[in-house]
Scaffold this motif. Structure first.
Motif, mmCIF file in Angstrom:
data_model
loop_
_atom_site.group_PDB
_atom_site.id
_atom_site.type_symbol
_atom_site.label_atom_id
_atom_site.label_comp_id
_atom_site.label_asym_id
_atom_site.label_seq_id
_atom_site.Cartn_x
_atom_site.Cartn_y
_atom_site.Cartn_z
ATOM 1 N N LYS A 200 -45.471 59.543 -11.481
ATOM 2 C CA LYS A 200 -45.884 60.838 -10.927
ATOM 3 C C LYS A 200 -46.030 61.867 -12.054
ATOM 4 O O LYS A 200 -47.007 62.623 -12.102
ATOM 5 N N LEU A 201 -45.055 61.869 -12.967
ATOM 6 C CA LEU A 201 -45.134 62.783 -14.122
ATOM 7 C C LEU A 201 -46.408 62.523 -14.920
ATOM 8 O O LEU A 201 -47.111 63.455 -15.315
ATOM 9 N N ALA A 202 -46.695 61.246 -15.142
ATOM 10 C CA ALA A 202 -47.859 60.890 -15.953
ATOM 11 C C ALA A 202 -49.144 61.281 -15.234
ATOM 12 O O ALA A 202 -50.073 61.815 -15.841
ATOM 13 N N TRP A 203 -49.187 61.029 -13.950
ATOM 14 C CA TRP A 203 -50.377 61.383 -13.180
ATOM 15 C C TRP A 203 -50.614 62.899 -13.229
ATOM 16 O O TRP A 203 -51.727 63.363 -13.431
ATOM 17 N N GLU A 204 -49.527 63.666 -13.087
ATOM 18 C CA GLU A 204 -49.651 65.128 -13.145
ATOM 19 C C GLU A 204 -50.081 65.592 -14.537
ATOM 20 O O GLU A 204 -50.863 66.528 -14.684
ATOM 21 N N ALA A 205 -49.565 64.922 -15.554
ATOM 22 C CA ALA A 205 -49.870 65.327 -16.930
ATOM 23 C C ALA A 205 -51.313 64.991 -17.298
ATOM 24 O O ALA A 205 -51.971 65.757 -17.993
ATOM 25 N N PHE A 206 -51.808 63.847 -16.840
ATOM 26 C CA PHE A 206 -53.114 63.373 -17.301
ATOM 27 C C PHE A 206 -54.264 63.794 -16.370
ATOM 28 O O PHE A 206 -55.415 63.787 -16.785
ATOM 29 N N SER A 207 -53.970 64.138 -15.132
ATOM 30 C CA SER A 207 -55.031 64.530 -14.189
ATOM 31 C C SER A 207 -55.930 65.655 -14.706
ATOM 32 O O SER A 207 -57.145 65.596 -14.521
ATOM 33 N N PRO A 208 -55.349 66.716 -15.335
ATOM 34 C CA PRO A 208 -56.211 67.820 -15.781
ATOM 35 C C PRO A 208 -57.317 67.391 -16.749
ATOM 36 O O PRO A 208 -58.291 68.120 -16.910
ATOM 37 N N PHE A 209 -57.194 66.224 -17.368
ATOM 38 C CA PHE A 209 -58.228 65.814 -18.319
ATOM 39 C C PHE A 209 -59.487 65.313 -17.605
ATOM 40 O O PHE A 209 -60.521 65.103 -18.228
ATOM 41 N N GLY A 210 -59.379 65.112 -16.290
ATOM 42 C CA GLY A 210 -60.553 64.742 -15.498
ATOM 43 C C GLY A 210 -61.153 63.387 -15.826
ATOM 44 O O GLY A 210 -62.344 63.169 -15.649
ATOM 45 N N LYS A 211 -60.341 62.490 -16.341
ATOM 46 C CA LYS A 211 -60.856 61.158 -16.671
ATOM 47 C C LYS A 211 -60.599 60.216 -15.498
ATOM 48 O O LYS A 211 -59.643 60.397 -14.754
ATOM 49 N N PRO A 212 -61.453 59.188 -15.353
ATOM 50 C CA PRO A 212 -61.137 58.199 -14.324
ATOM 51 C C PRO A 212 -59.774 57.556 -14.600
ATOM 52 O O PRO A 212 -59.463 57.239 -15.743
ATOM 53 N N MET A 213 -58.978 57.454 -13.552
ATOM 54 C CA MET A 213 -57.604 56.982 -13.734
ATOM 55 C C MET A 213 -57.249 56.068 -12.562
ATOM 56 O O MET A 213 -57.567 56.376 -11.419
ATOM 57 N N GLY A 214 -56.622 54.950 -12.863
ATOM 58 C CA GLY A 214 -56.200 54.049 -11.803
ATOM 59 C C GLY A 214 -54.835 53.471 -12.132
ATOM 60 O O GLY A 214 -54.381 53.560 -13.275
ATOM 61 N N ALA A 215 -54.196 52.891 -11.123
ATOM 62 C CA ALA A 215 -52.841 52.384 -11.310
ATOM 63 C C ALA A 215 -52.822 50.864 -11.371
ATOM 64 O O ALA A 215 -53.631 50.188 -10.729
ATOM 65 N N VAL A 216 -51.901 50.354 -12.168
ATOM 66 C CA VAL A 216 -51.565 48.936 -12.127
ATOM 67 C C VAL A 216 -50.099 48.864 -11.721
ATOM 68 O O VAL A 216 -49.248 49.470 -12.380
ATOM 69 N N ILE A 217 -49.825 48.186 -10.631
ATOM 70 C CA ILE A 217 -48.438 48.073 -10.190
ATOM 71 C C ILE A 217 -47.911 46.719 -10.640
ATOM 72 O O ILE A 217 -48.340 45.671 -10.166
ATOM 73 N N ASN A 218 -47.009 46.799 -11.589
ATOM 74 C CA ASN A 218 -46.417 45.591 -12.148
ATOM 75 C C ASN A 218 -45.125 45.288 -11.381
ATOM 76 O O ASN A 218 -44.495 46.188 -10.840
ATOM 77 N N ARG A 219 -44.726 44.030 -11.381
ATOM 78 C CA ARG A 219 -43.522 43.591 -10.663
ATOM 79 C C ARG A 219 -43.570 43.993 -9.182
ATOM 80 O O ARG A 219 -42.570 44.437 -8.609
ATOM 81 N N ALA A 220 -44.770 43.909 -8.607
ATOM 82 C CA ALA A 220 -44.918 44.240 -7.190
ATOM 83 C C ALA A 220 -44.016 43.323 -6.372
ATOM 84 O O ALA A 220 -43.948 42.122 -6.614
ATOM 85 N N GLY A 221 -43.316 43.903 -5.415
ATOM 86 C CA GLY A 221 -42.416 43.104 -4.579
ATOM 87 C C GLY A 221 -40.958 43.482 -4.798
ATOM 88 O O GLY A 221 -40.124 43.327 -3.905
ATOM 89 N N ILE A 222 -40.638 44.003 -5.998
ATOM 90 C CA ILE A 222 -39.281 44.540 -6.165
ATOM 91 C C ILE A 222 -39.307 45.988 -5.691
ATOM 92 O O ILE A 222 -40.355 46.554 -5.431
ATOM 93 N N GLY A 223 -38.143 46.588 -5.609
ATOM 94 C CA GLY A 223 -38.067 48.024 -5.331
ATOM 95 C C GLY A 223 -38.547 48.399 -3.948
ATOM 96 O O GLY A 223 -38.161 47.780 -2.963
ATOM 97 N N ASP A 224 -39.413 49.415 -3.893
ATOM 98 C CA ASP A 224 -39.868 49.920 -2.594
ATOM 99 C C ASP A 224 -41.370 50.230 -2.658
ATOM 100 O O ASP A 224 -42.034 49.913 -3.638
ATOM 101 N N ASP A 225 -41.893 50.866 -1.620
ATOM 102 C CA ASP A 225 -43.349 51.074 -1.567
ATOM 103 C C ASP A 225 -43.741 52.528 -1.860
ATOM 104 O O ASP A 225 -44.834 52.959 -1.519
ATOM 105 N N THR A 226 -42.841 53.289 -2.513
ATOM 106 C CA THR A 226 -43.123 54.710 -2.751
ATOM 107 C C THR A 226 -44.372 54.920 -3.608
ATOM 108 O O THR A 226 -45.169 55.812 -3.334
ATOM 109 N N VAL A 227 -44.523 54.092 -4.653
ATOM 110 C CA VAL A 227 -45.683 54.255 -5.535
ATOM 111 C C VAL A 227 -46.964 54.027 -4.733
ATOM 112 O O VAL A 227 -47.916 54.812 -4.820
ATOM 113 N N ASN A 228 -46.988 52.965 -3.945
ATOM 114 C CA ASN A 228 -48.186 52.657 -3.158
ATOM 115 C C ASN A 228 -48.526 53.791 -2.203
ATOM 116 O O ASN A 228 -49.687 54.170 -2.052
#
Lengths: 289, 291
Positions: A200-228
């Motif tokens: 979230k910090l990174a998304w907030e920091a990099f969004s103002p640059f207006g570049k195309p941005m996408g996520a890669v979710i590594n180790r999917a299946g551990i933890g929870d679904d908050t990122v998704n």
């Protein structure tokens, strides 16, 4: 096109993703390791370096015979790198940011350029991948000056060759410096509270640059679904999900490029590559329109 | 007064999960998150803010387009490529500005102001274990060693006032500015590593940094069973360098599950994991005392 592989949190898999993408990217392609404090990409791509150049930053040197102790330089320096003590002008080269202000302001021309070693720039090849890596000297505090010099090796280039940048973790000065001149940002995260918070910090920091941005979710299946859920809410595309699998962790621990070692991941990384290309081309067309 | 800093070189090696567990086991230590860029310890410790403070550091150049005469001197003199030419003026790209004041000093039109920079916030909080000192830089700010130094000083003051003997710090990844600042005057650097090529590579670099500052090093091998052979290699390397390996911690999903439940490992697990960390903590304390 220049693609940055970044993440707020360290250890989410930037280097894993960068190495895997490079293994299946269209040639010609260049790999840049801009995580100069702890560069790791070479451990997986095993490049042969044909040149290792020392990198330096300009710092001042005093000619005491010319210095009148007028204090113009000490007044200008914002980094406490130069000061007058007991009728002597002292330089603290480790504090110097290399702005050149003291040299320019000195009315007596008593300061001349000297240098401090920042680290190394290593140039080589891993098979048919051109490889450039910055490596900070241990004990050197400032990574951005070395990163700038590594960047100068590639941002001026005008060929159509693609470049994949392995960026340092975080969202402060070094991380921003790594992504600011790229065409597309891939944010690697993991679905854990730490992973999400820093994503979230990174998304907030990099969004103002207006570049195309996408996520890669590594180790999917551990933890929870908050990122998704966050990605869905903010409209951040998820370009790939790499499942949690101990076999992947073990392949990585042997120094393997996981896209090569784990067959089921081949298509995942091809899909990621297609998504990155498409998003970058779409954004370029929109900017040109 | 003692201070332990937990760092790793490589990010994601497990610094914060280990710090969280030790925060519970320490019983009488001020806790301090020195990763001011992407801090995570608060996610485990759920701090209640007692006081909040602004962190101001350095300055930034701002060009007044009404005064700018477009001579381009600032553009030529800036070593950080922070000056951009616009249609009718020049402007400073804040993310590139180093705050060196060169453009301000030399602008013949006096068109550049130089206000102070509000870089982030820092906090003193209470947690279910003990007082915590932590911060958050604003995105893109210089990852300030000054803020790290300030947090360490505040943590130490609080520890003294409370009659504690220990400050326990979670550090940042890397070997640059914030890490160097976090090591200043510390008694023990606990390096968390993992048996991977990156883990070992980064451990060696950060350990060499500690050696340079003559700081005692202890090592915790996290996820050791992912590659037992490499873990043995790490242990041999540590022996050759005189670093104590205080713990081999297994790869266990309980670590993530604890995090998801906002608990430290030693709260979440009552079995072997807890026991391993209790032993590791006891060994860390005796290393500190043997100094």
């Amino acid at each position: 096109m220049i693609y940055a592989i970044a993440s707020g949190k360290g250890g989410t898999g930037k280097t894993t993703v960068a190495a895997s993408l490079l293994s299946l990217w269209d040639r010609p392609v260049t790999a840049i390791d801009l995580d100069v404090e702890e560069p790791n990409l070479h451990l997986f791509l095993n490049p042969e370096f044909d040149s290792v150049e020392k990198a330096y930053i300009e710092v001042p040197e005093v000619d005491e015979s010319k210095c009148t102790l007028c204090g113009a330089c000490t007044e200008l320096c914002q980094f406490k790198a130069i000061s007058i003590m007991a009728s002597t002008l002292l330089v603290f080269p480790e504090m110097c940011h290399g702005c050149g202000g003291c040299l320019a302001v000195c009315p007596e021309k008593a300061l001349s350029p000297s240098q401090r070693e920042l680290g190394e720039i290593c140039l080589g090849k891993s098979g048919d991948i051109r490889f450039i890596m910055g490596k900070l000297r241990i004990g050197e505090a400032m990574s951005p000056p070395l990163m700038r010099q590594v960047k100068e090796r590639f941002i001026t280039h005008d060929s159509e060759e693609d470049i994949i940048v392995d960026a340092p973790p975080g969202v402060s000065c070094p991380a921003v410096s790594a992504v600011i001149d790229t065409d597309c940002i891939v944010l690697v995260t993991e679905p854990t509270p730490f992973g999400f918070h820093d994503f979230k910090l990174a998304w907030e920091a990099f969004s103002p640059f207006g570049k195309p941005m996408g996520a890669v979710i590594n180790r999917a299946g551990i933890g929870d679904d908050t990122v998704n859920r966050f990605c869905k809410e903010k409209g951040i595309p998820i370009w790939a999900e790499i499942p949690y699998d101990r076999a992947i962790a073990e392949a990585y621990s042997r120094g393997a490029v996981v896209a090569e070692a784990v067959e089921s991941l081949q298509e995942t990384f091809h899909e990621l590559r297609r998504n990155m290309r498409k998003a970058t081309e779409t954004s370029r067309e929109m900017n040109n329109a | 007064m003692h201070e332990i800093v937990i760092i790793s070189g490589k990010g994601g090696a497990g610094k914060t999960s280990i710090t969280g567990a030790f925060a519970q086991l320490a019983q009488g230590a001020v806790l301090c998150d020195l990763d001011v860029d992407a801090p995570d310890l608060h996610l485990l410790l759920d701090p209640k803010k007692e006081s909040e403070h602004e962190f101001w550091s350095g300055n930034e150049a701002i060009i007044d387009p009404a005064k700018c005469e477009k001579c381009g001197l600032c553009f030529d003199m800036c070593r950080f490529n922070a000056i951009e030419e616009t249609e009718d003026s020049f402007q400073v790209a804040p993310f590139r500005c180093e705050g060196c004041k060169v453009c301000v000093e030399f602008c013949p039109a006096d068109a550049i102001s130089f206000p102070k920079r509000h870089c982030g916030q820092w906090y003193i909080s209470t947690t279910r274990f003990d007082t915590m000192v932590h911060a958050q830089l604003f995105p893109g700010e210089e990852n300030s060693g000054r803020l790290v130094t300030l947090l360490k000083q505040e943590a130490k003051k609080i520890a003294e006032a409370k009659g504690f003997d220990l400050v326990l710090c979670d550090g940042a990844p890397g070997i640059g500015c914030p890490v160097i600042s976090s090591l200043a005057g510390t008694d023990l650097a606990l390096l968390v590593t993992e048996p991977t090529p990156s883990g070992i590579h980064d451990l060696k670099r950060v350990a060499e940094l500690c050696d340079g500052f003559k700081i005692q090093v202890a090592v915790l091998i996290n996820k050791w069973d992912v590659n037992p052979e490499l873990s043995d290699n790490i242990e041999k390397y540590c022996q050759s360098k005189g670093y104590s390996v205080i713990c081999r911690f297994p790869h266990d999903r309980a670590v993530t599950d604890a995090m998801v439940n906002r608990k430290v490992i030693t709260e979440y697990d009552n079995g072997a994991l807890k026991k391993t960390l209790e032993t590791a903590w006891a060994d860390t304390v005796s290393l500190l005392k043997s100094k």
